[in-house]
Design a protein around this motif. Structure first.
Motif, PDB file in Angstrom:
ATOM      1  N   UNK A   2     -22.657  -1.655 -69.623  1.00 12.16           N
ATOM      2  CA  UNK A   2     -22.868  -1.077 -68.017  1.00 12.16           C
ATOM      3  C   UNK A   2     -24.379  -0.923 -67.980  1.00 12.16           C
ATOM      4  N   UNK A   3     -24.823  -1.510 -67.029  1.00 15.02           N
ATOM      5  CA  UNK A   3     -26.597  -1.413 -66.537  1.00 15.02           C
ATOM      6  C   UNK A   3     -26.869   0.159 -66.373  1.00 15.02           C
ATOM      7  N   UNK A  39     -29.056  -2.761 -70.519  1.00  9.74           N
ATOM      8  CA  UNK A  39     -27.796  -3.552 -69.958  1.00  9.74           C
ATOM      9  C   UNK A  39     -26.715  -2.972 -70.735  1.00  9.74           C
ATOM     10  N   UNK A  40     -26.757  -2.130 -71.589  1.00 10.16           N
ATOM     11  CA  UNK A  40     -25.645  -1.542 -72.541  1.00 10.16           C
ATOM     12  C   UNK A  40     -25.149  -2.471 -73.876  1.00 10.16           C
ATOM     13  N   UNK A  41     -26.196  -3.488 -74.084  1.00  5.23           N
ATOM     14  CA  UNK A  41     -25.819  -4.269 -74.956  1.00  5.23           C
ATOM     15  C   UNK A  41     -25.771  -3.756 -76.463  1.00  5.23           C
ATOM     16  N   UNK A  42     -26.563  -2.609 -76.537  1.00  3.27           N
ATOM     17  CA  UNK A  42     -26.849  -1.835 -77.790  1.00  3.27           C
ATOM     18  C   UNK A  42     -27.863  -2.470 -78.708  1.00  3.27           C
ATOM     19  N   UNK A  43     -28.658  -3.592 -78.479  1.00  3.26           N
ATOM     20  CA  UNK A  43     -29.810  -4.118 -78.911  1.00  3.26           C
ATOM     21  C   UNK A  43     -30.987  -3.187 -78.864  1.00  3.26           C
ATOM     22  N   UNK A  75     -27.790 -12.627 -76.326  1.00  9.15           N
ATOM     23  CA  UNK A  75     -26.755 -13.125 -75.362  1.00  9.15           C
ATOM     24  C   UNK A  75     -26.861 -12.357 -73.913  1.00  9.15           C
ATOM     25  N   UNK A  76     -27.242 -11.206 -73.980  1.00 11.41           N
ATOM     26  CA  UNK A  76     -27.295 -10.326 -72.769  1.00 11.41           C
ATOM     27  C   UNK A  76     -28.517 -11.058 -71.777  1.00 11.41           C
ATOM     28  N   UNK A  77     -29.517 -11.580 -72.218  1.00  6.06           N
ATOM     29  CA  UNK A  77     -30.687 -11.956 -71.558  1.00  6.06           C
ATOM     30  C   UNK A  77     -31.029 -11.062 -70.324  1.00  6.06           C
TER      31      UNK A  77
END
Length: 136
Positions: A2-3, A39-43, A75-77
């Motif tokens: 989720x952005x 972006x919600x990727x958690x990084x 991966x999310x870029x």
């Protein structure tokens, strides 16, 4: 994923081990700024404050980070700007453009005067004192 469309911020003495989604943590004494990618990727993303890297603007109510934030090795870029607590999403870069961006970033750091970090540290000290005075 989720952005996010906005962020909040916290001035801290040290960056916490566990970061909260949507919060930009700023440790002025160390010129360190960290948050989780929007972006919600958690990084985790570190935006070290230095004239050749990122600059932070605090207007007393909101923050802005410049230039854009992105990592094309993940991966999310994800690629975005933070402007006055708003997340402004930017387009994805090609592999060639991303490689050029890495070279540009490296060159910008190398060409900055050596006194820049000292000036940044002094500015952060003044800002920190001002913010602490406001919160008392």
């Amino acid at each position: 994923m989720t952005r996010r469309n906005s962020v909040t911020f916290e001035f801290v003495d040290y960056i916490p081990e566990q970061l909260e989604d949507g919060v930009v943590y700023m440790a002025p004494e160390f010129g360190a700024v960290m948050h989780l990618y929007c972006d919600g990727c958690g990084e985790r993303v570190s935006t070290p404050l230095h004239p050749g890297q990122w600059t932070l603007t605090f207007d007393g109510e909101t923050i802005s980070l410049s230039p854009s934030i992105g990592n094309w090795e993940l991966p999310c870029k994800s690629h975005y700007f933070i402007r006055r607590n708003r997340v402004v999403w930017a387009g994805e870069w090609s592999d060639e453009r991303a490689a050029q961006g890495v070279r540009d970033d490296r060159d910008a750091v190398v060409t900055q005067p050596e006194s820049a970090p000292n000036a940044l540290s002094a500015a952060w000290s003044r800002l920190r004192a001002w913010v602490h005075a406001l919160t008392k």
